[in-house]
Design a protein around this motif. Structure first.
Motif, PDB file in Angstrom:
ATOM      1  N   LEU A 117       6.000 -19.213  -9.740  1.00 30.03           N
ATOM      2  CA  LEU A 117       6.595 -20.480  -9.299  1.00 30.03           C
ATOM      3  C   LEU A 117       7.788 -20.233  -8.382  1.00 30.03           C
ATOM      4  O   LEU A 117       8.076 -21.030  -7.482  1.00 30.03           O
ATOM      5  N   ASN A 118       8.488 -19.118  -8.607  1.00 28.79           N
ATOM      6  CA  ASN A 118       9.680 -18.812  -7.814  1.00 28.79           C
ATOM      7  C   ASN A 118       9.428 -17.840  -6.672  1.00 28.79           C
ATOM      8  O   ASN A 118      10.134 -17.865  -5.654  1.00 28.79           O
ATOM      9  N   TYR A 119       8.417 -16.971  -6.830  1.00 30.03           N
ATOM     10  CA  TYR A 119       8.192 -15.918  -5.830  1.00 30.03           C
ATOM     11  C   TYR A 119       6.867 -16.049  -5.087  1.00 30.03           C
ATOM     12  O   TYR A 119       6.599 -15.275  -4.176  1.00 30.03           O
ATOM     13  N   GLY A 120       6.074 -17.002  -5.475  1.00 31.15           N
ATOM     14  CA  GLY A 120       4.765 -17.160  -4.848  1.00 31.15           C
ATOM     15  C   GLY A 120       3.716 -16.325  -5.552  1.00 31.15           C
ATOM     16  O   GLY A 120       2.732 -16.829  -6.071  1.00 31.15           O
ATOM     17  N   THR A 121       3.952 -15.004  -5.594  1.00 32.21           N
ATOM     18  CA  THR A 121       3.063 -14.094  -6.306  1.00 32.21           C
ATOM     19  C   THR A 121       3.881 -12.986  -6.954  1.00 32.21           C
ATOM     20  O   THR A 121       5.003 -12.684  -6.504  1.00 32.21           O
ATOM     21  N   PHE A 122       3.315 -12.382  -7.985  1.00 34.70           N
ATOM     22  CA  PHE A 122       3.956 -11.211  -8.576  1.00 34.70           C
ATOM     23  C   PHE A 122       3.981 -10.073  -7.564  1.00 34.70           C
ATOM     24  O   PHE A 122       4.925  -9.292  -7.509  1.00 34.70           O
ATOM     25  N   THR A 123       2.938 -10.028  -6.746  1.00 34.17           N
ATOM     26  CA  THR A 123       2.852  -9.012  -5.696  1.00 34.17           C
ATOM     27  C   THR A 123       4.050  -9.091  -4.768  1.00 34.17           C
ATOM     28  O   THR A 123       4.698  -8.078  -4.460  1.00 34.17           O
ATOM     29  N   ASP A 124       4.372 -10.282  -4.299  1.00 34.30           N
ATOM     30  CA  ASP A 124       5.529 -10.451  -3.415  1.00 34.30           C
ATOM     31  C   ASP A 124       6.821 -10.066  -4.131  1.00 34.30           C
ATOM     32  O   ASP A 124       7.723  -9.456  -3.528  1.00 34.30           O
ATOM     33  N   TYR A 125       6.885 -10.423  -5.406  1.00 30.06           N
ATOM     34  CA  TYR A 125       8.082 -10.118  -6.191  1.00 30.06           C
ATOM     35  C   TYR A 125       8.320  -8.612  -6.272  1.00 30.06           C
ATOM     36  O   TYR A 125       9.386  -8.114  -5.891  1.00 30.06           O
ATOM     37  N   ILE A 126       7.320  -7.870  -6.731  1.00 34.94           N
ATOM     38  CA  ILE A 126       7.564  -6.450  -7.003  1.00 34.94           C
ATOM     39  C   ILE A 126       7.630  -5.620  -5.722  1.00 34.94           C
ATOM     40  O   ILE A 126       8.415  -4.677  -5.619  1.00 34.94           O
ATOM     41  N   TRP A 127       6.838  -5.994  -4.713  1.00 37.64           N
ATOM     42  CA  TRP A 127       6.931  -5.273  -3.436  1.00 37.64           C
ATOM     43  C   TRP A 127       8.240  -5.602  -2.717  1.00 37.64           C
ATOM     44  O   TRP A 127       8.688  -4.846  -1.846  1.00 37.64           O
ATOM     45  N   GLY A 128       8.865  -6.698  -3.084  1.00 37.21           N
ATOM     46  CA  GLY A 128      10.135  -7.063  -2.477  1.00 37.21           C
ATOM     47  C   GLY A 128      11.236  -6.064  -2.759  1.00 37.21           C
ATOM     48  O   GLY A 128      12.190  -5.934  -1.968  1.00 37.21           O
ATOM     49  N   PHE A 129      11.101  -5.322  -3.850  1.00 39.51           N
ATOM     50  CA  PHE A 129      12.123  -4.324  -4.191  1.00 39.51           C
ATOM     51  C   PHE A 129      12.129  -3.152  -3.219  1.00 39.51           C
ATOM     52  O   PHE A 129      13.114  -2.410  -3.142  1.00 39.51           O
ATOM     53  N   VAL A 130      11.037  -2.975  -2.477  1.00 40.81           N
ATOM     54  CA  VAL A 130      10.967  -1.871  -1.497  1.00 40.81           C
ATOM     55  C   VAL A 130      10.695  -2.425  -0.096  1.00 40.81           C
ATOM     56  O   VAL A 130      10.240  -1.699   0.798  1.00 40.81           O
ATOM     57  N   ASP A 131      10.983  -3.705   0.082  1.00 42.30           N
ATOM     58  CA  ASP A 131      10.778  -4.361   1.380  1.00 42.30           C
ATOM     59  C   ASP A 131       9.348  -4.204   1.882  1.00 42.30           C
ATOM     60  O   ASP A 131       9.098  -4.113   3.086  1.00 42.30           O
ATOM     61  N   GLY A 132       8.406  -4.154   0.935  1.00 40.32           N
ATOM     62  CA  GLY A 132       6.998  -4.107   1.299  1.00 40.32           C
ATOM     63  C   GLY A 132       6.502  -2.757   1.792  1.00 40.32           C
ATOM     64  O   GLY A 132       5.337  -2.638   2.202  1.00 40.32           O
ATOM     65  N   LYS A 133       7.364  -1.739   1.738  1.00 37.35           N
ATOM     66  CA  LYS A 133       6.991  -0.419   2.269  1.00 37.35           C
ATOM     67  C   LYS A 133       6.956   0.614   1.139  1.00 37.35           C
ATOM     68  O   LYS A 133       7.970   0.845   0.483  1.00 37.35           O
ATOM     69  N   PRO A 134       5.804   1.259   0.917  1.00 39.09           N
ATOM     70  CA  PRO A 134       5.703   2.263  -0.152  1.00 39.09           C
ATOM     71  C   PRO A 134       6.707   3.396   0.042  1.00 39.09           C
ATOM     72  O   PRO A 134       6.970   3.825   1.169  1.00 39.09           O
TER      73      PRO A 134
END
Length: 200
Positions: A117-134
């Motif tokens: 509800l706040n982040y759209g997806t869990f994927t967006d949430y957790i990848w946000g910690f690394v700015d989407g870059k592995p």
């Protein structure tokens, strides 16, 4: 089977996966591959929290059982589990019959939906910690690979604040490794460069 022994440059595997075929396939096909779907993230959250105190090999052997019990890791369905469903899980030998871990899976399914509800997806949430870059690590020996780090500490704290259960820093770091947020294949492993090339 010589092809399973990490003794040549083109066949070297991270030594932790050697032992049985299912473990090797997991290493060769899944571990470290970037995950971008909430359902797959939920699957790994369930399996990794179930692993606490056990070996990953034990959980891999029960993976199909978990898929059956948890509706192929449909977090919407798991979020709707009743106490009766939980009791049913407790007598099912297909999974680890630990009440706290089973209840955590149900709680985490519900919290994942809340998080969306706040982040759209869990994927967006957790990848946000690394700015989407592995994060591409360059480990040369298993002894160099950490069990947890500052990033997993940060995410574990945040998940706890959001109400998630059984996801401490070590489990979270395992999740980062499994879902490709961190590439922890040893540099000499044939999968290191393959995984490194996998970007969104």
């Amino acid at each position: 089977m010589s092809e399973l022994v990490p003794n040549q440059a083109d066949t070297f595997r991270c030594p932790w996966c050697l032992g049985f075929e299912k473990y090797i396939r997991y290493h060769d096909e899944e571990w470290g591959v970037p995950v971008y779907t909430d359902r797959k993230h939920f699957e790994f959250l369930v399996l990794e929290s179930a692993q606490a105190g056990l070996s990953w090999a034990t959980i891999l052997k029960k993976r199909e059982g978990y898929a059956r019990v948890f509706h192929d890791f449909d977090y919407q369905k798991v979020a709707g589990f009743s106490q009766k469903d939980i009791e049913s899980c407790m007598v099912n030998p297909a999974i680890v019959r630990n009440r706290l871990k089973i209840e955590a899976a149900v709680t985490n399914a519900r919290k994942l939906i809340e998080l969306q509800l706040n982040y759209g997806t869990f994927t967006d949430y957790i990848w946000g910690f690394v700015d989407g870059k592995p994060i591409q690590n360059e480990w040369k020996d298993l002894s160099m690979v950490p069990a947890a780090n500052q990033l997993s500490n940060q995410i574990a704290r945040d998940l706890k604040q959001k109400g998630f259960k059984f996801l401490g820093s070590t489990i979270v770091y395992s999740h980062l490794q499994a879902t490709g947020i961190v590439n922890d294949h040893l540099v000499q492993c044939f999968r290191h460069q393959e995984v490194k090339r996998m970007t969104r």
